[in-house]
Design a protein around this motif. Structure first.
Motif, PDB file in Angstrom:
ATOM      1  N   PRO A 474       4.401   7.407  10.076  1.00  0.00           N
ATOM      2  CA  PRO A 474       4.360   7.514   8.614  1.00  0.00           C
ATOM      3  C   PRO A 474       5.620   6.992   7.930  1.00  0.00           C
ATOM      4  CG  PRO A 474       4.613   9.682   9.630  1.00  0.00           C
ATOM      5  CD  PRO A 474       4.311   8.717  10.735  1.00  0.00           C
ATOM      6  N   GLN A 475       6.779   7.199   8.537  1.00  0.00           N
ATOM      7  CA  GLN A 475       8.014   6.703   7.934  1.00  0.00           C
ATOM      8  C   GLN A 475       8.047   5.181   7.919  1.00  0.00           C
ATOM      9  OE1 GLN A 475       8.037   9.083  10.385  1.00  0.00           O
ATOM     10  NE2 GLN A 475       8.472  10.851   9.078  1.00  0.00           N
ATOM     11  N   LEU A 476       7.652   4.573   9.031  1.00  0.00           N
ATOM     12  CA  LEU A 476       7.634   3.116   9.099  1.00  0.00           C
ATOM     13  C   LEU A 476       6.582   2.539   8.151  1.00  0.00           C
ATOM     14  CD1 LEU A 476       8.590   0.496  10.397  1.00  0.00           C
ATOM     15  CD2 LEU A 476       6.955   0.880  12.247  1.00  0.00           C
ATOM     16  N   ARG A 477       5.428   3.165   8.109  1.00  0.00           N
ATOM     17  CA  ARG A 477       4.362   2.705   7.212  1.00  0.00           C
ATOM     18  C   ARG A 477       4.821   2.736   5.750  1.00  0.00           C
ATOM     19  NH1 ARG A 477       0.671   5.870   9.014  1.00  0.00           N
ATOM     20  NH2 ARG A 477       0.833   7.508   7.450  1.00  0.00           N
ATOM     21  N   GLN A 478       5.449   3.827   5.358  1.00  0.00           N
ATOM     22  CA  GLN A 478       5.928   3.940   3.982  1.00  0.00           C
ATOM     23  C   GLN A 478       7.059   2.963   3.709  1.00  0.00           C
ATOM     24  OE1 GLN A 478       4.405   5.593   1.817  1.00  0.00           O
ATOM     25  NE2 GLN A 478       5.789   5.574   0.059  1.00  0.00           N
ATOM     26  N   HIS A 479       7.916   2.735   4.689  1.00  0.00           N
ATOM     27  CA  HIS A 479       9.024   1.793   4.531  1.00  0.00           C
ATOM     28  C   HIS A 479       8.503   0.373   4.293  1.00  0.00           C
ATOM     29  CE1 HIS A 479      12.955  -0.008   5.129  1.00  0.00           C
ATOM     30  NE2 HIS A 479      12.480  -0.763   6.104  1.00  0.00           N
ATOM     31  N   LEU A 480       7.509  -0.038   5.067  1.00  0.00           N
ATOM     32  CA  LEU A 480       6.932  -1.363   4.892  1.00  0.00           C
ATOM     33  C   LEU A 480       6.311  -1.513   3.501  1.00  0.00           C
ATOM     34  CD1 LEU A 480       5.195  -2.032   8.337  1.00  0.00           C
ATOM     35  CD2 LEU A 480       7.206  -3.194   7.412  1.00  0.00           C
ATOM     36  N   ARG A 481       5.584  -0.522   3.076  1.00  0.00           N
ATOM     37  CA  ARG A 481       4.946  -0.584   1.758  1.00  0.00           C
ATOM     38  C   ARG A 481       5.977  -0.708   0.642  1.00  0.00           C
ATOM     39  NH1 ARG A 481       0.868   4.528   2.777  1.00  0.00           N
ATOM     40  NH2 ARG A 481      -0.816   3.419   3.859  1.00  0.00           N
ATOM     41  N   LEU A 482       7.050   0.037   0.744  1.00  0.00           N
ATOM     42  CA  LEU A 482       8.075  -0.017  -0.298  1.00  0.00           C
ATOM     43  C   LEU A 482       8.745  -1.379  -0.358  1.00  0.00           C
ATOM     44  CD1 LEU A 482       9.740   3.510   0.107  1.00  0.00           C
ATOM     45  CD2 LEU A 482       8.206   2.736  -1.715  1.00  0.00           C
ATOM     46  N   ILE A 483       9.007  -1.959   0.810  1.00  0.00           N
ATOM     47  CA  ILE A 483       9.624  -3.296   0.828  1.00  0.00           C
ATOM     48  C   ILE A 483       8.679  -4.330   0.208  1.00  0.00           C
ATOM     49  CG2 ILE A 483      10.395  -5.160   2.346  1.00  0.00           C
ATOM     50  CD1 ILE A 483      11.499  -3.086   4.229  1.00  0.00           C
ATOM     51  N   GLU A 519      -0.141  -2.490  -6.704  1.00  0.00           N
ATOM     52  CA  GLU A 519       0.489  -1.317  -6.114  1.00  0.00           C
ATOM     53  C   GLU A 519      -0.521  -0.495  -5.312  1.00  0.00           C
ATOM     54  OE1 GLU A 519       3.183   2.577  -7.413  1.00  0.00           O
ATOM     55  OE2 GLU A 519       2.501   1.124  -8.921  1.00  0.00           O
ATOM     56  N   ASN A 520      -1.706  -0.290  -5.861  1.00  0.00           N
ATOM     57  CA  ASN A 520      -2.732   0.493  -5.175  1.00  0.00           C
ATOM     58  C   ASN A 520      -3.186  -0.176  -3.881  1.00  0.00           C
ATOM     59  OD1 ASN A 520      -2.712   2.513  -7.115  1.00  0.00           O
ATOM     60  ND2 ASN A 520      -4.279   1.495  -8.371  1.00  0.00           N
ATOM     61  N   HIS A 521      -3.351  -1.507  -3.928  1.00  0.00           N
ATOM     62  CA  HIS A 521      -3.765  -2.230  -2.722  1.00  0.00           C
ATOM     63  C   HIS A 521      -2.695  -2.157  -1.630  1.00  0.00           C
ATOM     64  CE1 HIS A 521      -7.618  -3.986  -3.748  1.00  0.00           C
ATOM     65  NE2 HIS A 521      -7.161  -4.305  -4.966  1.00  0.00           N
ATOM     66  N   VAL A 522      -1.434  -2.299  -2.025  1.00  0.00           N
ATOM     67  CA  VAL A 522      -0.351  -2.241  -1.038  1.00  0.00           C
ATOM     68  C   VAL A 522      -0.262  -0.845  -0.417  1.00  0.00           C
ATOM     69  CG1 VAL A 522       2.154  -2.367  -0.724  1.00  0.00           C
ATOM     70  CG2 VAL A 522       0.967  -4.112  -2.062  1.00  0.00           C
ATOM     71  N   LEU A 523      -0.475   0.188  -1.231  1.00  0.00           N
ATOM     72  CA  LEU A 523      -0.402   1.552  -0.722  1.00  0.00           C
ATOM     73  C   LEU A 523      -1.568   1.886   0.190  1.00  0.00           C
ATOM     74  CD1 LEU A 523       0.868   3.504  -3.871  1.00  0.00           C
ATOM     75  CD2 LEU A 523       2.166   2.766  -1.870  1.00  0.00           C
ATOM     76  N   ASP A 524      -2.595   1.037   0.214  1.00  0.00           N
ATOM     77  CA  ASP A 524      -3.724   1.229   1.132  1.00  0.00           C
ATOM     78  C   ASP A 524      -3.535   0.505   2.456  1.00  0.00           C
ATOM     79  OD1 ASP A 524      -5.156   2.904  -0.510  1.00  0.00           O
ATOM     80  OD2 ASP A 524      -6.291   1.288  -1.465  1.00  0.00           O
ATOM     81  N   LEU A 525      -2.487  -0.289   2.574  1.00  0.00           N
ATOM     82  CA  LEU A 525      -2.287  -1.072   3.799  1.00  0.00           C
ATOM     83  C   LEU A 525      -1.928  -0.160   4.977  1.00  0.00           C
ATOM     84  CD1 LEU A 525      -0.210  -4.108   2.454  1.00  0.00           C
ATOM     85  CD2 LEU A 525      -2.674  -4.004   2.883  1.00  0.00           C
ATOM     86  N   PHE A 526      -2.290  -0.630   6.167  1.00  0.00           N
ATOM     87  CA  PHE A 526      -1.859  -0.060   7.454  1.00  0.00           C
ATOM     88  C   PHE A 526      -2.418   1.339   7.732  1.00  0.00           C
ATOM     89  CE2 PHE A 526       1.966  -2.340   5.661  1.00  0.00           C
ATOM     90  CZ  PHE A 526       1.624  -3.563   6.205  1.00  0.00           C
ATOM     91  N   GLU A 527      -3.552   1.663   7.132  1.00  0.00           N
ATOM     92  CA  GLU A 527      -4.167   2.964   7.388  1.00  0.00           C
ATOM     93  C   GLU A 527      -5.074   2.936   8.615  1.00  0.00           C
ATOM     94  OE1 GLU A 527      -3.638   5.820   6.178  1.00  0.00           O
ATOM     95  OE2 GLU A 527      -2.380   5.366   4.457  1.00  0.00           O
ATOM     96  N   GLY A 528      -5.520   1.731   9.002  1.00  0.00           N
ATOM     97  CA  GLY A 528      -6.382   1.609  10.165  1.00  0.00           C
ATOM     98  C   GLY A 528      -7.844   1.877   9.851  1.00  0.00           C
TER      99      GLY A 528
END
Length: 528
Positions: A474-483, A519-528
């Motif tokens: 979760p930390q890495l996923r959130q970090h990627l989204r923020l970048i 923003e919404n699309h990026v926050l949906d990334l990497f959920e699998g």
């Protein structure tokens, strides 16, 4: 003397507490509360420690105490002493013993005492769950055709063996010692002889069953036995000094030798399986069925759990494991530093280095460069997370841990470049002046419309495809989204703020995504 011998045997037999087998085993389990340590490779449960303390049935000051001092927790006397001798019976046995010793009939008395107590202690050992017959150890109902037992059965027997070892060494032997001291205290030689006859068979049988367990094959991969073998080794190392204190004479030599042989056997089997684990995973071929969403390779999870299970036994591993050469040993680089590493540290670093090679081999199966970096990043991050525990980080060293963190950052940077360079290029206005020079008046509007069209296409493809990709941490996923948001959203807002007027009277025709949509699309990334 014949009459006294009969009385001695009768009092010894009737003076021993003997509950029905089911009640005895239930009472022992209720009193001792055996620890339940699981070595499942699917989870790491909480572990509970078990401790024992010796008690004395003889009145204070009347006999020597042979408590081992191994434990700190209390044990309920009423339940544990059921397989020992009643204090009142001990007084009567002492009177008979003194008469028989004075009359020169000590040998017959020692024989009777040894046989009676040996049978009782062997029964106690059986009720503690230690199987006496080798054929019964591999339960045929739970074994396969080739004689291998299940990992569940092996772990159950291992727990029973450790429980029995602790009870026998910490409670049974000291209490038998005190009983012999109280009954035969008038003659030290007779006391030693009776104790040896009563306990040597039980102790030897317990060690023999432990030795037999090292040879048992399991249906699962054999190296799953390693933590169990190491725990048996550590328990025996802790209790061996108590065994040596309690035993004496020839019996001490026999039992000490048997215990030492068992320690060697446990160490050899564990180290052999450790090296087998290292070699097996070094020779694995890339997985034919790749992880479709870029998630962590099962091999990575398996190796990290294996290391985490072993880290608490690092001192034992340093003692039993033969010296293993680093993969880059002898190349001259930092050789003096490498020589200071312990055998456990070398083993961990070699295992992780070979794991990295296997992860990179599997990454080659991804045709999409972007997913390849997601896959590499996920696996590297899982190793970083696993090595973050204090014990494991000490084994790896700060430098090696930092190198893993840098590797994750490198994969993340490579992913961002491979995935978002094209989209970010469309949001840059560096080429607008050149475009206007080549295409004349109105070219800025043409450039803006083309840039938006290309961005919409690139962003739509990324959003559609990478939403199904997985970043489990979760930390890495959130970090990627923020970048991503920091780079893409800022550039998008800047571009629209400057040039949206160039899109004509109907800008919505070209602006497919609002900043909130992005923003919404990026926050949906990497959920699998």
């Amino acid at each position: 003397m014949v009459h006294l011998e009969d009385d001695f045997r009768q009092v010894l037999t009737s003076g021993t507490y003997l509950y029905p087998p089911n009640s005895l085993q239930e009472s022992l389990h209720d009193c001792i509360a055996p620890f339940m340590r699981s070595f499942s490779f699917s989870s790491i449960p909480n572990l509970e420690d078990l401790s024992f303390s010796s008690f004395s049935t003889s009145p204070s000051g009347e006999s020597r105490s042979y408590g081992t001092g191994y434990s700190s927790g209390p044990v309920c006397m009423e339940k544990v002493h059921m397989y020992l001798i009643d204090p009142e019976a001990s007084i009567y046995l002492k009177e008979i013993a003194e008469l028989m010793i004075l009359a020169g009939h000590a040998p017959n008395m020692c024989r009777d005492y040894g046989e009676t107590r040996h049978n009782m202690l062997m029964q106690c050992l059986s009720l503690l769950g230690v199987q006496i017959e080798q054929k019964s150890h591999n339960n045929q109902a739970e074994a396969t055709a080739n004689g291998a037992c299940s990992m569940q059965l092996y772990e159950k027997n291992q727990k029973m063996w450790i429980q029995a070892l602790r009870v026998v060494v910490s409670i049974v032997l000291p209490e038998e010692r005190d009983a012999c001291a109280q009954i035969f205290g008038c003659d030290r030689k007779v006391e030693e002889d009776c104790f040896a006859r009563a306990t040597t068979g039980c102790t030897g049988q317990l060690l023999a069953v432990g030795s037999m367990m090292t040879n048992v094959k399991v249906n699962d991969q054999q190296y799953h036995k390693v933590p169990l073998l190491l725990q048996m080794h550590e328990e025996l190392v802790k209790l061996q000094p108590s065994i040596n204190v309690l035993m004496s004479g020839d019996a001490k030599g026999v039992i000490s030798e048997q215990a030492s042989l068992l320690l060697d056997k446990l160490g050899e089997e564990a180290s052999s399986l450790l090296l087998e684990f290292l070699n097996v995973y070094s020779n694995l071929k890339p997985c034919q069925h790749k992880v479709l969403d870029g998630d962590i390779l099962p091999l990575t999870r398996h190796v990290i759990i294996f290391i985490e299970l072993l880290v608490e036994y690092n001192d034992t591993i340093n003692h039993i494991l033969p010296r293993v050469e680093d993969d880059d040993e002898g190349k001259g680089k930092e050789q003096s530093t490498k020589r200071t590493k312990s055998r456990w540290e070398r083993y961990v670093l070699m295992l992780l280095a070979r794991l990295q090679l296997k992860v990179e081999e599997n990454a080659e199966s991804y045709e999409d460069e972007r997913m390849r970096y997601i896959f590499l990043m996920n696996n590297a991050m899982h190793v970083v997370k696993g090595s973050g525990s204090p014990d494991l980080s000490m084994s790896m060293g700060n430098d090696n841990h930092q190198q893993l963190v840098i590797r994750v950052e490198q994969y993340a940077t490579a992913y961002l470049r491979a995935s978002w360079t094209e989209a970010l290029l469309q949001l840059s206005d560096h080429g607008v002046s050149k475009y206007s020079v080549n295409f004349g008046p109105g070219s800025v509007s043409q450039w803006m419309r083309k840039s938006m069209k290309n961005f919409n296409s690139a962003f739509g493809e990324i959003s559609r495809v990478q939403t199904t990709w997985k970043v489990p941490n979760p930390q890495l996923r959130q970090h990627l989204r923020l970048i991503i948001l920091q780079q893409v959203l800022n550039a998008y807002r800047t571009l629209l703020g400057r040039y949206d007027c160039c899109l004509g009277k109907n800008p919505s025709k070209y602006i497919k995504y609002t900043p909130d949509d992005i923003e919404n699309h990026v926050l949906d990334l990497f959920e699998g």
